[in-house]
Design a protein around this motif. Structure first.
Motif, PDB file in Angstrom:
ATOM      1  N   VAL A 210      18.508  99.478  55.922  1.00  0.00           N
ATOM      2  CA  VAL A 210      19.195  98.203  55.751  1.00  0.00           C
ATOM      3  C   VAL A 210      20.657  98.375  55.365  1.00  0.00           C
ATOM      4  N   HIS A 211      21.001  99.511  54.784  1.00  0.00           N
ATOM      5  CA  HIS A 211      22.379  99.736  54.362  1.00  0.00           C
ATOM      6  C   HIS A 211      23.152 100.635  55.331  1.00  0.00           C
ATOM      7  N   ASP A 212      22.537 100.926  56.466  1.00  0.00           N
ATOM      8  CA  ASP A 212      23.182 101.776  57.471  1.00  0.00           C
ATOM      9  C   ASP A 212      23.919 100.899  58.481  1.00  0.00           C
ATOM     10  N   ASP A 213      25.213 100.730  58.253  1.00  0.00           N
ATOM     11  CA  ASP A 213      26.016  99.879  59.139  1.00  0.00           C
ATOM     12  C   ASP A 213      26.413 100.579  60.439  1.00  0.00           C
ATOM     13  N   ASP A 214      26.177 101.871  60.526  1.00  0.00           N
ATOM     14  CA  ASP A 214      26.659 102.634  61.675  1.00  0.00           C
ATOM     15  C   ASP A 214      25.558 103.041  62.649  1.00  0.00           C
ATOM     16  N   HIS A 215      24.344 102.604  62.439  1.00  0.00           N
ATOM     17  CA  HIS A 215      23.274 102.987  63.358  1.00  0.00           C
ATOM     18  C   HIS A 215      23.549 102.363  64.731  1.00  0.00           C
ATOM     19  N   PRO A 216      23.407 103.128  65.812  1.00  0.00           N
ATOM     20  CA  PRO A 216      23.736 102.605  67.150  1.00  0.00           C
ATOM     21  C   PRO A 216      22.970 101.327  67.520  1.00  0.00           C
ATOM     22  N   ALA A 217      21.704 101.251  67.129  1.00  0.00           N
ATOM     23  CA  ALA A 217      20.900 100.086  67.510  1.00  0.00           C
ATOM     24  C   ALA A 217      21.427  98.817  66.847  1.00  0.00           C
ATOM     25  N   THR A 218      21.712  98.878  65.545  1.00  0.00           N
ATOM     26  CA  THR A 218      22.200  97.682  64.853  1.00  0.00           C
ATOM     27  C   THR A 218      23.617  97.341  65.274  1.00  0.00           C
ATOM     28  N   LYS A 219      24.432  98.337  65.565  1.00  0.00           N
ATOM     29  CA  LYS A 219      25.797  98.055  66.030  1.00  0.00           C
ATOM     30  C   LYS A 219      25.771  97.355  67.381  1.00  0.00           C
ATOM     31  N   LEU A 220      24.855  97.789  68.265  1.00  0.00           N
ATOM     32  CA  LEU A 220      24.735  97.152  69.573  1.00  0.00           C
ATOM     33  C   LEU A 220      24.270  95.704  69.439  1.00  0.00           C
ATOM     34  N   TYR A 221      23.272  95.473  68.584  1.00  0.00           N
ATOM     35  CA  TYR A 221      22.777  94.101  68.394  1.00  0.00           C
ATOM     36  C   TYR A 221      23.864  93.227  67.755  1.00  0.00           C
ATOM     37  N   HIS A 222      24.596  93.797  66.829  1.00  0.00           N
ATOM     38  CA  HIS A 222      25.665  93.033  66.184  1.00  0.00           C
ATOM     39  C   HIS A 222      26.719  92.612  67.204  1.00  0.00           C
ATOM     40  N   ARG A 223      27.045  93.482  68.123  1.00  0.00           N
ATOM     41  CA  ARG A 223      28.017  93.120  69.171  1.00  0.00           C
ATOM     42  C   ARG A 223      27.484  91.973  70.026  1.00  0.00           C
ATOM     43  N   LEU A 224      26.173  92.000  70.285  1.00  0.00           N
ATOM     44  CA  LEU A 224      25.557  90.908  71.030  1.00  0.00           C
ATOM     45  C   LEU A 224      25.703  89.583  70.276  1.00  0.00           C
ATOM     46  N   LEU A 225      25.458  89.608  68.963  1.00  0.00           N
ATOM     47  CA  LEU A 225      25.566  88.384  68.170  1.00  0.00           C
ATOM     48  C   LEU A 225      26.996  87.862  68.138  1.00  0.00           C
ATOM     49  N   VAL A 226      27.950  88.762  67.994  1.00  0.00           N
ATOM     50  CA  VAL A 226      29.354  88.345  67.985  1.00  0.00           C
ATOM     51  C   VAL A 226      29.733  87.738  69.341  1.00  0.00           C
ATOM     52  N   TRP A 227      29.307  88.388  70.419  1.00  0.00           N
ATOM     53  CA  TRP A 227      29.570  87.856  71.761  1.00  0.00           C
ATOM     54  C   TRP A 227      28.970  86.465  71.912  1.00  0.00           C
ATOM     55  N   ASP A 228      27.745  86.295  71.416  1.00  0.00           N
ATOM     56  CA  ASP A 228      27.088  84.998  71.526  1.00  0.00           C
ATOM     57  C   ASP A 228      27.842  83.933  70.738  1.00  0.00           C
ATOM     58  N   MET A 229      28.304  84.261  69.532  1.00  0.00           N
ATOM     59  CA  MET A 229      29.032  83.295  68.724  1.00  0.00           C
ATOM     60  C   MET A 229      30.370  82.913  69.345  1.00  0.00           C
ATOM     61  N   MET A 230      31.007  83.872  69.997  1.00  0.00           N
ATOM     62  CA  MET A 230      32.316  83.610  70.588  1.00  0.00           C
ATOM     63  C   MET A 230      32.198  82.861  71.916  1.00  0.00           C
ATOM     64  N   LYS A 231      31.248  83.245  72.750  1.00  0.00           N
ATOM     65  CA  LYS A 231      31.133  82.691  74.103  1.00  0.00           C
ATOM     66  C   LYS A 231      30.177  81.505  74.190  1.00  0.00           C
ATOM     67  N   ARG A 232      29.143  81.518  73.337  1.00  0.00           N
ATOM     68  CA  ARG A 232      28.137  80.457  73.308  1.00  0.00           C
ATOM     69  C   ARG A 232      27.591  80.129  74.705  1.00  0.00           C
ATOM     70  N   PRO A 233      27.080  81.123  75.410  1.00  0.00           N
ATOM     71  CA  PRO A 233      26.512  80.863  76.738  1.00  0.00           C
ATOM     72  C   PRO A 233      25.278  79.979  76.645  1.00  0.00           C
TER      73      PRO A 233
END
Length: 257
Positions: free
Chosen positions: A188-211
């Motif tokens: 939970v405290h690992d901000d650099d894990h590839p899986a969570t970083k990828l999902y986080h980018r998806l969430l940011v994209w969704d918030m910005m683009k709101r498809p």
């Protein structure tokens, strides 16, 4: 990312609003943009300083109406530094789950809300939160972490017992629940894990683009997987004082004595 739906919780010019436990200020900034007078309160010195700085930047950039006031103060949710019935609106977003004596904070919330005023209260939803607790003890055992998991009816009961009336509610952020489950699995405290970083980018994209696809998907999933429960409540108006009724001789045709 806003958890409170301001279409259901209207704020605007002339309203005085308290963001109780403002954190980084996401709701306070939206209130300010909408032209209401906002006081953002938190126990963290750092959060209060950051929110105050952002208010100043917004004012300089003209991001809020010129006559709107905004301030950030450090305070204790168990003893709010405001007089009774100070605010027209109170927001308490993702704070009660952190407080051991939540009933004291709820009482203070009601005290500073004027009769007829509105409150928006959000907490983590039971099912997504229960999964997080099951996957990781580190998720909730950190200092300042979550001390309880609310069932919706339990929270409604505590708020109504304190004097509020429930007028609506919903769940929000279903797409965020898998993100936190993933974080609990990989650390939970690992901000650099590839899986969570990828999902986080998806969430940011969704918030910005709101498809439309992700918006429809989240709306469909929110009733079950929404990460947050959002409740909208009202403090009942003060009862009107009945005017004294006097019966006169002319009205009744009777005298006294």
């Amino acid at each position: 990312m806003l958890t409170v739906d301001f279409d259901r919780f209207p704020v605007g010019p002339g309203d005085r609003v308290l963001d109780l436990g403002c954190g980084a200020g996401r709701h306070a900034f939206e209130v300010y943009r909408r032209g209401a007078d906002i006081v953002a309160l938190d126990y963290s010195f750092d959060d209060v300083a950051a929110v105050r700085t952002m208010f100043g930047a917004m004012a300089l950039e003209g991001a809020a109406p010129a006559r709107t006031s905004a301030g950030a103060v450090r305070g204790d949710a168990f003893r709010l530094p405001f007089a009774d019935a100070t605010f027209d609106r109170v927001i308490a977003a993702e704070i009660l789950e952190h407080l051991p004596a939540d009933e004291v904070a709820i009482g203070e919330l009601v005290r500073v809300l004027r009769p007829g005023g509105l409150a928006a209260v959000t907490v983590p939803a039971w099912l997504p939160e229960r999964v997080c607790w099951g996957l990781s003890t580190g998720y909730h055992t950190v200092e300042g972490g979550h001390v309880r998991i609310y069932k919706r009816d339990e929270l409604v009961g505590r708020l109504t017992a304190a004097g509020l009336e429930l007028i609506g509610g919903h769940q929000a952020h279903a797409l965020h629940s898998p993100y936190w489950w993933l974080r609990c699995l990989v650390g939970v405290h690992d901000d650099d894990h590839p899986a969570t970083k990828l999902y986080h980018r998806l969430l940011v994209w969704d918030m910005m683009k709101r498809p439309k696809l992700t918006r429809w998907t989240e709306q469909a999933l929110n009733p079950v997987l929404g990460k947050s429960v959002v409740l909208y409540l009202r403090r009942p108006p003060a009862p009107a004082v009945a005017a004294a009724q006097f019966t006169t001789f002319e009205e009744t045709g009777r005298g006294v004595g």
